[in-house]
Motif scaffolding. Structure first.
Motif, PDB file in Angstrom:
ATOM      1  N   PRO A 124      22.364  43.889  42.634  1.00 20.67           N
ATOM      2  CA  PRO A 124      22.480  43.325  41.405  1.00 20.67           C
ATOM      3  C   PRO A 124      23.772  43.510  40.504  1.00 20.67           C
ATOM      4  O   PRO A 124      24.237  44.699  40.653  1.00 20.67           O
ATOM      5  CB  PRO A 124      21.301  43.428  40.633  1.00 20.67           C
ATOM      6  N   GLN A 125      23.873  42.943  39.481  1.00 20.87           N
ATOM      7  CA  GLN A 125      25.110  43.021  38.654  1.00 20.87           C
ATOM      8  C   GLN A 125      25.268  44.204  37.840  1.00 20.87           C
ATOM      9  O   GLN A 125      26.310  44.885  37.765  1.00 20.87           O
ATOM     10  CB  GLN A 125      25.173  42.100  37.452  1.00 20.87           C
ATOM     11  N   ILE A 126      23.946  45.017  37.761  1.00 25.67           N
ATOM     12  CA  ILE A 126      24.247  46.333  37.177  1.00 25.67           C
ATOM     13  C   ILE A 126      23.507  47.118  38.463  1.00 25.67           C
ATOM     14  O   ILE A 126      22.387  47.141  38.807  1.00 25.67           O
ATOM     15  CB  ILE A 126      22.931  46.663  35.907  1.00 25.67           C
ATOM     16  N   PRO A 127      24.498  47.697  39.212  1.00 25.55           N
ATOM     17  CA  PRO A 127      24.123  48.022  40.568  1.00 25.55           C
ATOM     18  C   PRO A 127      23.098  49.324  40.452  1.00 25.55           C
ATOM     19  O   PRO A 127      22.950  50.125  39.553  1.00 25.55           O
ATOM     20  CB  PRO A 127      25.262  48.733  40.901  1.00 25.55           C
TER      21      PRO A 127
ATOM     22  N   MET B 217      23.768  43.980  49.076  1.00 25.76           N
ATOM     23  CA  MET B 217      25.122  43.522  48.792  1.00 25.76           C
ATOM     24  C   MET B 217      25.695  42.907  49.946  1.00 25.76           C
ATOM     25  O   MET B 217      25.576  43.655  51.115  1.00 25.76           O
ATOM     26  CB  MET B 217      26.181  44.824  48.501  1.00 25.76           C
TER      27      MET B 217
ATOM     28  N   LYS C  51      36.661  38.687  45.015  1.00 23.15           N
ATOM     29  CA  LYS C  51      36.610  40.161  44.879  1.00 23.15           C
ATOM     30  C   LYS C  51      35.288  40.392  43.888  1.00 23.15           C
ATOM     31  O   LYS C  51      34.701  39.613  43.114  1.00 23.15           O
ATOM     32  CB  LYS C  51      37.648  40.651  43.808  1.00 23.15           C
ATOM     33  N   GLY C  52      34.931  41.560  44.171  1.00 27.79           N
ATOM     34  CA  GLY C  52      33.668  42.075  43.196  1.00 27.79           C
ATOM     35  C   GLY C  52      32.380  41.694  43.827  1.00 27.79           C
ATOM     36  O   GLY C  52      32.231  41.643  44.967  1.00 27.79           O
ATOM     37  N   SER C  53      31.464  41.344  42.905  1.00 29.59           N
ATOM     38  CA  SER C  53      30.153  40.760  43.228  1.00 29.59           C
ATOM     39  C   SER C  53      28.970  41.924  43.970  1.00 29.59           C
ATOM     40  O   SER C  53      28.497  41.557  44.900  1.00 29.59           O
ATOM     41  CB  SER C  53      30.213  39.630  44.129  1.00 29.59           C
ATOM     42  N   LEU C  54      29.116  43.038  43.437  1.00 29.55           N
ATOM     43  CA  LEU C  54      27.709  43.891  43.652  1.00 29.55           C
ATOM     44  C   LEU C  54      26.700  43.183  43.314  1.00 29.55           C
ATOM     45  O   LEU C  54      26.678  42.495  42.187  1.00 29.55           O
ATOM     46  CB  LEU C  54      28.146  45.321  42.852  1.00 29.55           C
TER      47      LEU C  54
END
Lengths: 147, 147, 147, 147, 147, 147, 147, 147, 147, 147
Positions: free
Chosen positions: C78-81, C1, C73-76
């Motif tokens: 990968p998308q499924i952390p 991240m 905002k957001g953007s962890l």
């Protein structure tokens, strides 16, 4: 996209009756795009609206209840839709998403346009160079809460 | 989202000058959302528009040329954006995509709303229960060609 | 991240000063989780709050302004952390999402819990069998608008 | 989302009987969200709880056994859910995941909030500006073991 | 996979010193796989363990502190890893996941093996037909809480 | 996850008979996890083992043959599984994959642990603080061939 | 695809020297495809082979050691590769994967072709209608172990 | 993987008759892997070959025609296959794709190995240390056209 | 999209010189789209063509060699491109892929249009209702080989 | 790829009648690829064209109406198609997308080739070295609107 049974039944009845969304708008007293959303089970009607809708389509009143249940919404498949008409909305988000974000923040501060306290209308704008599709979205601005 | 260098330079200058998009709209004679699109390199200006823009931001005229080159557009990351404001447009497409498609086809026949011969405006609608964001999209209807 | 530069600077200062989020809560008069959100650039502060925060951390006041800009905002990734602590929230959504949806709809009708007009607090609940983490989310119920 | 047959049968019976989750909570002596989880086959009941549940819904006792088998949990489709109510939990994780992680680690050290030794409750908080949804999650803190 | 700077520094020192994980196990009094996890920033040590580790590797004591901070864990890239050794664990989950689930549920009821209150050891089992790798995972059984 | 018909038939028979995997282990002379793998069509038995298995479950011998055919293995859906018990193995791979790789290479050189010449056993380790699940994987080390 | 620094250095030296893989095959006594695998850091050499290789390329001996470390393998990006030459192997797997599986199982029973105890050679087969590429893969058959 | 009806019918007939692919090779005069490709509807036969095939399997001649239609090819699911035997080809592409590309370009220049003007054969190579699977792929080299 | 350094250098030189692709077509004697492909490192030139190209752009001859190396091709990011001009080709494949397949198979039998022994030209077709873009693709038909 | 029922019915009738797309082109007065698009429900015909088509195929006139409804277009599965013939169009976009973009922008300025006001034709070009497939795409150039 897996269309639910109730949607198929309503669309078939609408086609048999030869009724347009615009005529349903007059009968039910709600915007035609919202009515289309109810038919596609993306919005829920109250019992009175649902009864008016199924009656207008010549279906038994017992069909109405299902339209009042909050549906599981969304789920176009695949997630980046391939239908050209629907994809254009994805493209608009990709191309104009950041500019719109910049303008909204400048006008309103940090927050979003609600997609729930929200309406969307589709209109035909006649134009000698080719008619135009106008989509008007209007959603409440929700400022971020602090706590 | 990888923001290009030129975008960063323009945004920094805009902030230093304390100019709003609305003021740029008056100076340049183009809608503020379109101007934001040029700044984010999602739209290309002509030499005259670009020069007006960089001058208004207090940047050297030599900065203008890059804004006239057709950019590689789009590419929010990740593809389903996580920013809540931008995501709402994805949600709108997921929830209202099929209903909008049904209404457009009924009004216009088979075809799409162009996202190229297209404009999008952002407006603030004052409302005692909370101001509203209005987004007006207007694109030429393109009927499918037969051959 | 990819953590932004300003976040790294604030976290480093916080560590050097040996200040906890709880102490920041007292100084600034906002909940510690919200303050952490400002530090991670997921929420925006006003100028006063931002100044108090950077001052408490021993940073120059000029650092404050950046914290007032609405962030992307957001953007962890990968998308499924993959981080186990964060993943558990994904798991909770997967396992308890539908049951929560059913209960919310029964209690409130069709609509959602806002994630904007929203707060989240983290508390430690002492327990002889092992302390517990309590997360209290509280968001305005937004009913779907009809139009 | 493919809802299992048993879930459909239980929901239909619940609707026919006109019983709310809240009433089931009183009859069975378990929280309503947990009961909804059993109905959606995301949690398993013991034989006694299952029998009480199916009896309350007017179904034959033979229906109870299936509810005692550990289910294959989760599997919303698509993986980033499109239903707006459920998506908000994904958004909360994206936006507040890192800040929560920072606060939990500061309060507890390295470890996680269990999603197994865990409960979640949904409550309605009346508010003149619009009622609020309160979600209380409470899970055991599990420190990482060293070996 | 983006390996953090501290990991690279530790691995380089370990190689220069010619120390094996097994020797570190003896010096530090922790299992070698756990020590490797600390080095790869997937586990956090306490100050004492961290100091022993960096000293054994001939690094200044100031390096120790970073190893005590709870790391952002996981994030192999791509999400289904391509390295053959690591992929085999994915394959084992794909092939033996359901059978293991069935056996665990039969032995323990509904719940999971914790991956937090958990240890994993790697051993070499000599075998005339070719040595074997033995991986012993041991995690606390966590039964689902009811509420 | 789409469970094959034969698996459903075997699991139903097992449940009707009230036989545990452990009892099947004694009858058939193979480890219970391997037997579960055969039942879930992730492993193939020989005719003798298959016949013993279906007979023990009270099914006709003609059911045995299908269990001897090499199955199409794997295919949990979605690819990153959502079931919490199975997901933990994904998490273990994400968190401990690189450390395990480092230790294996140090002990064995370049190569992998085979997932084919491989066994996996599940055991219950009683513990006053809560029983533990022990998973023992044992696979032949395969060094990379050079040519 | 992120090519490692050492690979770039070796490829540059190879080009400057004007040496072909075939000539390296003669110097080092290993197949040219395997040597290319070492250069791309997909295989590890022993110290002797590595030294011969870097010497042949006119690089200092100190470069050799890095080639003896087990690399993190794979990771073409994107995961379904876009380079036409490499994609064809994906296509072959898609189109001929199931037929090959059927033939292998018929000839060998349940098991796989090892990709570790494995070699691959590339040969030019002259043909008047156009030369042909011949790829010979040869891997040990690994039968599934029972336990 | 959704296997077509015709494939299932042919495989069932093949099993009932107890015919191997090798015997079919002799009867039809085509390689067994190609015949398996026809059965799995990845290749199309001409009418004569198709008739020989269905006759050999004891099926009515009317079954033959379907095998002459160009099929929609590929489509293993999921796209990165989980079956260990088939996955190994993906792994080979990941690990050896770049080295093979380098060798092919050195031997042939810029272009690819055709996967259409292509054959693949599977052979058993007896070996005292364990039999080996040999896969021989042979495709026309196609140089990039310039224009 | 990561554009290689050499591409950037060539495009900058082309812009400085004010040369069009059409003029390069005349100088080099190759189609302008192919020349653009060389510049974007999707095609490789021979030494003579490369030298003509770099000379026309006013670059040193030493720049030419890199253009003769077979490049790693493709890799637009993201894999479903977001740039509207490029996306239209994806849309054409989605919408017209199956119909084109049907017509090609009817005209040619089972096989494909080569994308290697292939050319593509872009032309402007003047039209009073708006000029048109004509793309002519021409590839050798490759029938599937049988073996 | 899920082919709709009406498509299957039309293809079966076409095959029974032994009519080619070319003959349908003559009967209906539309290009054969467009007719194939109607049959695959990717384009919509008017009532007259639809009636001619179903009559030519020997189907009842009542079948015609369905072909006049705007279809949900696209949706090849998986999204990067595995069928080799269709995949080549994806490869062409990957390899030649950027060069085509560069040439189009140089010839036309910023804008796109419409995929709606668009035609595509497939032709056989006889060639002694092997016949060639020619695909001619022709779409209106749409310049970006400014506003």
């Amino acid at each position: 996209m897996p269309i639910s049974e109730i949607t198929e039944k309503l669309l078939a009845a609408k086609k048999d009756k030869g009724i347009t969304f615009e005529e349903l708008e007059k009968t039910i007293g709600r915007d035609e795009t919202w009515i289309a959303s109810v038919i596609y089970r993306q919005a829920s009607a109250d019992m009175d609206e649902a009864t008016k809708l199924v009656t207008a389509l010549g279906l038994p009143e017992s069909t109405a209840e299902e339209l009042t249940i909050p549906p599981l919404k969304g789920s176009l498949e695949p997630q980046i839709p391939t239908d050209p008409l629907i994809y254009r909305f994805y493209e608009i988000m990709q191309v104009y998403g950041m500019p719109i974000k910049a303008v909204v923040h400048e006008k309103f501060g940090d927050g979003i346009m609600s997609a729930i306290d929200f309406s969307v209308e589709v209109e035909k704008v006649p134009d000698p160079k080719g008619d135009r599709v106008q989509i008007i979205m209007c959603g409440k601005f929700l400022p971020y809460k602090k706590w």
